[in-house]
Design a protein around this motif. Structure first.
Motif, short mmCIF file in Angstrom:
data_model
loop_
_atom_site.label_atom_id
_atom_site.label_comp_id
_atom_site.label_asym_id
_atom_site.label_seq_id
_atom_site.Cartn_x
_atom_site.Cartn_y
_atom_site.Cartn_z
N GLN A 217 0.86 -1.18 0.00
CA GLN A 217 0.00 0.00 0.00
C GLN A 217 0.90 1.23 0.00
N GLU A 218 0.28 2.41 -0.06
CA GLU A 218 1.05 3.65 0.01
C GLU A 218 0.26 4.66 0.82
N ASN A 219 0.95 5.28 1.79
CA ASN A 219 0.31 6.24 2.69
C ASN A 219 1.37 7.12 3.32
N PRO A 220 0.98 8.23 3.91
CA PRO A 220 1.92 9.06 4.66
C PRO A 220 2.37 8.36 5.93
N ILE A 221 3.51 8.80 6.46
CA ILE A 221 4.09 8.20 7.66
C ILE A 221 3.09 8.18 8.83
N ALA A 222 2.40 9.30 9.06
CA ALA A 222 1.48 9.38 10.20
C ALA A 222 0.38 8.33 10.12
N ILE A 223 -0.12 8.08 8.92
CA ILE A 223 -1.18 7.08 8.76
C ILE A 223 -0.61 5.67 8.86
N ILE A 224 0.58 5.46 8.30
CA ILE A 224 1.23 4.15 8.41
C ILE A 224 1.41 3.77 9.87
N TYR A 225 1.76 4.79 10.69
CA TYR A 225 1.99 4.51 12.11
C TYR A 225 0.69 4.42 12.91
N THR A 226 -0.14 5.46 12.85
CA THR A 226 -1.31 5.50 13.72
C THR A 226 -2.33 4.41 13.37
N SER A 227 -2.34 3.97 12.11
CA SER A 227 -3.24 2.89 11.72
C SER A 227 -2.57 1.52 11.81
N LYS A 228 -1.30 1.51 12.31
CA LYS A 228 -0.55 0.27 12.56
C LYS A 228 -0.33 -0.57 11.31
#
Length: 341
Positions: A217-228
């Motif tokens: 997938q591809e996402n910003p760092i904050a979403i990669i982290y907060t959504s685990k």
């Protein structure tokens, strides 16, 4: 647990609909208190949600003397980004903060923001979200969908994660099933890179990665982290292929039902919320990236030479956009690129 949360959100939403007046009018109590319901798909700890809680809600409620009440529904409690946008359009809820690429499904030219490798810096992206480009797109969106953009926050630059191996060149993506947002630009970008673009609602993504329905997938760092998401991925490449915004949208019929004083209060609250959201997201990205690295996921950055291969491979997306939208499309691209100077 995720299904239970979503089911609870649907029940809350149904109750909200029962109390709402049709045709874009919000629920107003017998005491004349107007309720502003805001839906988004991000977790409670994401800066988009925390700044709504810490800035937007108290500013609006305090400055209105309690005449405006704010209810915030994070974590896709009221549905996906697309469902939330539809609800704002038809007036079922008053506001939402969707991902910008999903909004382009309702006004296609908004996807100019999602052209690959468009902005060189955050500052250039901020200028594009605050200036002439935003004004032109907002006017058209208001005319076509009856929704107003009050401000544009950020989700940051997007990066790729996979389970199949590190991504250093476009050829490393060949044949991989990569979840993308519901945006033609996003799908065409990953198709140009050789991947199988797979659009999917965000609230379905974690399970899809966990079960191997998609390879990455591809996402910003904050979403990669907060959504685990990093918990179900092995590799992360910091390629920054798009900068993604998150517009704060409001139903225009509801907006026009407010007094000028109430409109000013909400706009002031949005301005402060966007400012704080950007600051907190940028600050937290570094901490989130550190934590992601500590989790054991392999992280690599592209060299300038490697990045240029990705830029070259995705130039066809610009050609498609300008061919599809003609002179107006080219004008929008030129305006967007001008912020890099």
């Amino acid at each position: 647990m995720r299904k239970k949360i979503q089911l609870l959100g649907i029940l809350v939403f149904c109750l909200a609909l029962l109390t709402a007046c049709g045709g874009g009018n919000n629920a107003t109590s017998s005491e004349g208190v107007k309720t502003i319901r805001i839906s988004h798909v991000l977790p409670e700890e994401h800066p988009t949600n925390t700044t709504l809680v810490e800035y937007f809600k108290p500013i609006v409620e305090e400055k209105s003397g309690g005449k405006l009440k704010v209810e915030i529904y994070p974590n896709a409690q009221l549905g996906s980004d697309r469902q939330a946008i539809e609800s704002v359009i038809n007036g079922s809820i008053e506001m939402s903060v969707p991902g910008g690429p999903v909004l382009s499904g309702f006004y296609e030219k908004f996807m100019v923001y999602d052209l690959p490798f468009l902005f060189d810096t955050r500052e250039a992206a901020y200028a594009a979200c605050d200036g002439e480009l935003k004004d032109k797109l907002s006017e058209k969106l208001l005319e076509s969908q009856n929704i107003r953009i009050l401000g544009i926050g950020e989700n940051g630059f997007r990066h790729i994660t996979t389970n199949k191996g590190p991504i250093k060149e476009p050829k490393d993506l060949k044949g991989l099933k990569i979840r993308t947002m519901e945006s033609p630009n996003h799908m065409k970008t990953f198709e140009a890179l050789g991947a199988n673009a797979t659009p999917m609602a965000f609230n379905e993504l974690f399970t899809a990665l966990q079960q191997g329905t998609v390879d990455g997938q591809e996402n910003p760092i904050a979403i990669i982290y907060t959504s685990k998401l990093y918990e179900v991925q092995k590799y992360l490449v910091l390629d920054g292929h798009y900068y993604v915004n998150c517009p704060y949208i409001v139903n225009e019929t509801f907006w026009q039902s407010l007094s000028s004083e109430e409109q000013n209060i909400i706009q002031e609250a949005i301005d402060e919320t966007v400012k704080q959201q950007r600051l907190k997201l940028a600050e937290q990205e570094q901490e989130y990236l550190k934590l992601i690295k500590e989790s054991g996921i392999e992280v690599n950055e592209l060299t300038p030479e490697q990045r240029e291969k990705f830029v070259e491979a995705t130039k066809s997306v610009y050609s498609w956009f300008e061919d599809t939208y003609g002179d107006e499309g080219k004008e929008l691209v030129d305006i967007a690129k001008s912020y890099n100077k």
